[in-house]
Design a protein around this motif. Structure first.
Motif, PDB file in Angstrom:
ATOM      1  N   GLN D 266       3.097  -9.579  -2.934  1.00 33.68           N
ATOM      2  CA  GLN D 266       3.592 -10.733  -3.667  1.00 33.68           C
ATOM      3  C   GLN D 266       5.068 -10.543  -3.968  1.00 33.68           C
ATOM      4  OE1 GLN D 266       1.920 -13.441  -4.424  1.00 33.68           O
ATOM      5  NE2 GLN D 266      -0.200 -12.796  -4.085  1.00 33.68           N
ATOM      6  N   LEU D 267       5.797 -11.661  -4.069  1.00 33.56           N
ATOM      7  CA  LEU D 267       7.209 -11.560  -4.395  1.00 33.56           C
ATOM      8  C   LEU D 267       7.420 -10.814  -5.714  1.00 33.56           C
ATOM      9  CD1 LEU D 267       7.329 -13.551  -2.076  1.00 33.56           C
ATOM     10  CD2 LEU D 267       8.998 -14.886  -3.346  1.00 33.56           C
ATOM     11  N   GLU D 268       6.626 -11.141  -6.722  1.00 32.10           N
ATOM     12  CA  GLU D 268       6.880 -10.533  -8.033  1.00 32.10           C
ATOM     13  C   GLU D 268       6.543  -9.051  -8.058  1.00 32.10           C
ATOM     14  OE1 GLU D 268       4.962 -13.057  -7.336  1.00 32.10           O
ATOM     15  OE2 GLU D 268       3.263 -13.260  -8.681  1.00 32.10           O
ATOM     16  N   GLY D 270       7.726  -7.140  -5.660  1.00 32.68           N
ATOM     17  CA  GLY D 270       8.831  -6.503  -4.975  1.00 32.68           C
ATOM     18  C   GLY D 270       8.921  -6.723  -3.478  1.00 32.68           C
TER      19      GLY D 270
END
Lengths: 339, 339, 339, 339, 339, 339
Positions: D266-268, D270
């Motif tokens: 996931q983007l959040e 990293g």
């Protein structure tokens, strides 16, 4: 070994003052034997009564004390209250288990465990009469009646939680009654609501806590409580009870289970389903509001500071304002008096 | 041009049936002149009455019709109801503005605009009597009395919102009364609450909506409403009114402003402060609950399907269960009858 | 009324080409009678077979057709495939219910409902043999055996979901087998895992779906399914079955219930508890991964475009890359060949 | 200066008991000279071995000790273990650097640094043989082979992280092997997967950690590690290596870079891109699962309490259940034995 | 086949009025051959010029037209503008590819593609002069100079995005210049900033977009762009260029890569690292602000309505106020003039 | 009682070194009388000057000292600096209130309170000249002029916050000037902006802080500040001032209020409305950036460690890199020098 208690009423921990010698009664929550730097032992106790708890040290006669008192014991103690890093601390000079005669000189077991300020028997009577008088369907009356009967002892003693709200003897019942009065109000004030369901939800929404927790005097989670949780445990308990009742209607039971499962209101708060009926929605709101109001009370009562606001409360995510209810008499006003 | 309406009561949009010809009354919400593929014009109207709204086409005498009717007009229409991609649609054959004589043949202005099902005057009387009888501080009685007096007309007609809840004539007052009854209940049932503050919050929490919106018959946002919002506008209005009252206590006013500013409950829901008093907390819960219950009612009333659940509602984030309140008579049951 | 089907194999919807006339078989999913602008009726059908579904119009003999075919019927149809706003659409010329003789000319009921590509009987055998051979505790073998036996028919036919993944005949079993193989791998490759629990979790985690859904041919949610959900329903079912087994150990059952209740992995995904054992953690991961991989397959298979990426999938929150597995032969390369 | 160690095996910190005098070996992690209230100096050390670490005080001969030992030194020590606020603490009486002869009396350097319980050389052999035998494209075999060859020393010693999981000597390789076995399983069990890509992802996904961190004995972040991070550093490293290989296919390399960049899922978490291929999705799941399982192991191993659950772990966001695997023999059971 | 264009300047799509016949020039974005209900074919085109785009139908001479025009062609067209469901639509009567002579009668290629309103050459000169005059370190001057030189053509033509902001010919350069002027301001106004880094960040932060996208006239994502993304692609490109420069300092390059990698500001917005230097923080803010301001401009320019607010913009998550800048002359005022 | 201070300049707390005796000046922030274990009292003080603060103990002459010094006093002290658990601590030998003569021997009141490094009078002059010279509408010039005039004393002394940023004497003005210069830059560099609104926003956005906080020397929140907040308080203040100006245009005032109310940028950050104009958007960005840059400065200045990064800052959610601005001279480089 110890002089009789000078005053006839028991002095509570919250009322102790620094630099004074005190004689009173408490329960031992924790007991640890430790070593000083010079290798000599000392005892560290946590004492508590219904008003709070207190870090305690015993420097003398350590082995002897250690052998005569244990965690959970009710004790009589004498010692000096000191300030230690801004908190009160007790250096105990004398300590022993309580004896029956202590009741004469002030010991009161009811002062040991924090408990509801309401009368448990009156609340129990109220609970039963609401079920008898306000529930219209016989099947639900039977369901609620059976569950109350089987769990009377626990209902009268359990807290509603370990830490956050109603975390004291009788807190469960206090919370249930409060939610019950609220749903009775809403069932009167809003049209088209099923009062039987509202009452069922109020009485049963936290019923799983009677199995999620043990030991109302010092509540803790059971293994099953941690792995399953009171939300599902309550629904399972109610389903089991309903299956003992002849011809309990299927969809009606499903709705009651839904009330219990959805009462946390949101998935991320632990309910596997959101409220999908008006009754479930109301139950969630009045339950949540009652819990938060209890927390407000607790914070306002315990906050030691003299500022206008309590310190930040992590559970509520805010400071709480200590409002003064005679504000209309304030000397300061928005407008100047016309003269 | 048009025959007299065959029935003496006005037929509402919600009751129209596909493939039937109908003669009735409505308001024109939207009017657009469009071109068919062959370049010929037609009119597209949206008609509405208090029961709902309806997409409408006029294929004939287009220019003539276009010149004689306008958005906002109350009209008498005759046409054929059709199914168009699953929704009802009306092909109008005749249409004209209403005339006074239409009242004789069934036209009823009260059927045009959706409105509260409660009696506005009774609610208004209740609102005033609560202020007079339940508020103990004279300064707050004066504040509430002044605000009600100046805004009587708006309070009696405004909706509580454009879309989500209580979005009809009188919805504002209905919502205020409902919140008011709830806080009166809580002030009675919970200790240590300031009833004056609770009543102030109930009466004033949405007062900014009287400036955030215009036109209760067809509500819309004002420019100031969009840029400032009713939360802050309400607090500003109340502060201005309080400054007209001699010696209004400073902290008391701050608490009332806090009630208004925090009533959305969370920052991300538009309140610049979370509730920091028990009164503000209660206000938020009963306000939010009343809004959501109104939404449940609306969804349950309007859902056209015959399934056990409404379709998914984006505002509530769920489907709603259409419960049947005589469940105890269900033939199906959890348990087999013992025989 | 209709010529015999020219080819001996049934032509599937996905294979139809625009501007061609086709004769084939399908099921009627939806049937609606509508009116054209000129007031004449037409029929709108949605036809489907295992490869997909198709919007369909019948302009002629409408009343006649309408009376002879119904939703759910298997039909033989003939018509012209057209392009309508970028999607295929069928204008039906002839249509009738299938008759036994159609089997001769190509009709195959197995082509109507989308179904797993795996052999159901083989998967069933595998499932049973894993339970028999890999479970070491007799009580768990008995529990799993009983549940499989009672639910054999449903397990062999149900989908694992209505829409998102494994949404076809036999999808439930396919998903269970896939999760089962994964946990067997992890029980072999990681130390200290309880293989019995892993197998129980794999077999039972979605067992509540057999009651949450009805009708594997055209799956839909039951009322109880919507109000309680398969997560809790599964735990309740398993608890009921375990209570029929003599001396089923308490904590072992709690752990199995925990596996079922926590398999969604997070509270906000519908599990009332997070996985608190390694077995529960593994179950969540392999379940979630298998569901997502099935979705990837489905998207890659159905995406009609010829770009390198599928269109954006809302469930996955992304586009999926259509990778080409013979990439090592690509003419383009990062580096120039040294010569 | 110090007697020979009485036992021939080295006593580990975790095994020390309060109120006993111990002679053993450790490494000095931290050394600080401090003043007592009376102005006299003392030394505060943190000692550690592979089993844990220990707060230590030296009250006597302080200056002398201070001059002879330094952070990082391996030392022989003798002292008394005490309880200090519930944690163990050591008061050192004698301490000196280790000498070669200490090996005779029990000193074992391998007991100083926490390290993988697996055989590093066997894991290395397995890693190489998977690359040689399971990768079909020569270009990828070359890429992986080159990277392994150049980084052999680091791969054999690095941890997979500083704190959270596999945070010990050899943890990197242990984690890579575990992920590798998992993707081999999935490549066998799921259709249509590119095994070369899966293997590349398993081997390379954390390769950037070899530059993000330094010093496997006492790992810390490099400046470049903090500013760029192992996710991007790994992709850059692989791109650089691929550019050394003649005609490495462009899109194939892009896919390998995508595997590395998206492995956090996931983007959040990293990853600048979500997994857009099935191989990337699988890699993310098995990587994440292996990290979390390692964390579970670590918590279960280190938790000192005797309750059924570990204390709350901030990284996992939960307590972990200490299950007992012989549960079927429990005396307590759900059902009563039928007699 | 077509008369000369009556006016000498080209009429843009945005200026077309309903129910008028128009002759002008445009580009064909999409072309589809479809069938009418009666089976006859028609052509559906999307035409566009720099002012917008237009849905178009050709009912006559369909096969002939279809053969003579293609997607991407610049065409001369004549037709009638109609209203179709509230949007403009064109029914084309004549259409053909443009010929050189059309320039005489008004065709202007510069009017086809939407493009920056700034002078590209002036922006390019400004960009180069800032690099030459404001960068103090020779190594960075060389790095920036090399990258600009190699990418001059793309920098002068690319948009900064496909949809959201600066999505037109020259938008990349316009955005870079704007960010550059902002960082120059901040480097002057705030102490202790490294101007070389700020300039490097402004020039290079989006440089990866030159490889993430193709075809500035009709921009689309490349496969590598979707799988890797411009954030990482930019860092990789810059690292490759720096490696060509003798003795480029390691930590300086790491800081420039960090500027590029962190310029989205948050992990969930696609940056694998948050800004950890003041220069990176500033770059993120001025980049984000410039993008959002461009979006505001775009929305305010394109909104067709006559209300005070634009319609809701999903990207910005709000409506935008159409403020009137001569407000001080408004007739309405807060206060009454004192007279 | 105390010798004259040996050096003529005042020694600041940040510069004190362990194990040295120091004589200097400071303010008493906190004073507490406590008991040692033996029951004897000691004094605990927190001393502070503009460079930091220091935990302090007085072991001798405790009662005497306690009677002569109070919280808030400026004092001369002499004592020994010690290390206590890694932090500096002072054991005071002599302490007394400052007397006028101390100025001769180095006492400087300006060194007591942390304050802006900028010249307050110059900033004030700049602020006034921007209002006079850059605001074009007389009504806004009047509004800003009045507000500045009435609040001059507070504007020149207040901090911009209690903790996070610009938390020192003059910080409010420093922050306003910085935001002001930024909006002036944007009004010059971006087209179509209303410079009057930008300047109004810069000057007024935090004006509510002058009422939200009290006591710039030791700032704290007022009750009204906590319950209403500076966002709304600022809007209310400005509205009140504008109502004093003849014919202040309604919509212009609404826009200024909107600037203040929306300057936090997002609802969850405390703004009841998001920025809906370009001016409000810019104001939010430059305000937020200036606050964060000030925080970066503060962290970089105060971080005691010698690593390349500061410790983790909770407010920023990251560590900050301590970049070295002469990086181009680094000995290490990416590439080898060509020879």
């Amino acid at each position: 070994m110890m002089l009789s208690c000078p005053s006839s009423t028991m002095k509570l921990i919250k009322a102790l003052e620094v630099n004074q010698t005190v004689t009173s009664y408490a329960q031992i929550r924790t007991k640890q034997l430790r070593l000083k730097r010079n290798g000599e032992p000392y005892l560290r106790l946590v004492l508590r009564d219904r008003s709070g708890q207190l870090e305690t040290k015993i420097w003398n006669n350590v082995e002897d004390c250690d052998g005569r008192i244990n965690e959970g014991d009710h004790v009589k103690y004498q010692g000096l209250v000191q300030d230690y890093k801004g908190a009160k601390q007790l250096v105990v000079e004398k300590i022993r288990k309580t004896i029956p005669e202590d009741r004469v000189s002030g010991f009161d077991e009811n002062q040991i465990i924090p408990r509801t300020e309401h009368d448990v028997e009156k609340m129990w009577t109220r609970l039963q009469s609401v079920v008898t008088e306000h529930v219209s369907r016989p099947c639900i009356r039977e369901l609620l009646g059976n569950i109350l009967e089987k769990n009377e002892e626990k209902i009268k003693s359990y807290p509603a939680g370990v830490e956050i709200h109603h975390n004291y003897w009788g807190g469960f019942l206090e919370h249930v009654i409060s939610v019950l009065e609220s749903v009775l109000f809403f069932s009167k004030n809003y049209p088209d609501l099923d009062k039987d369901l509202l009452i069922s939800g109020a009485v049963l929404h936290d019923i799983g806590k009677l199995e999620e927790l043990i030991n109302p005097e010092n509540p803790a989670y059971t293994t099953r409580g941690r792995l399953i949780g009171h939300v599902v445990m309550g629904a399972v308990l109610v389903r089991a009870e309903a299956s003992q009742i002849t011809d309990f209607p299927t969809t009606l039971l499903t709705q009651i289970e839904h009330l219990i499962l959805s009462h946390q209101g949101q998935l991320e708060w632990g309910s596997p389903k959101k409220p999908q009926t008006m009754e479930a929605l109301i139950l969630h709101y009045v339950d949540d509001l009652d819990a938060k109001l209890n927390r407000f009370h607790q914070i306002l009562r315990d906050d030691p500071g003299d500022s206008d606001f309590t310190s930040f409360d992590r559970y509520l995510g805010r400071m709480v304002f200590k409002s003064n209810h005679s504000l209309c008499q304030d000397s300061e006003s928005v407008t100047r008096r016309s003269k």
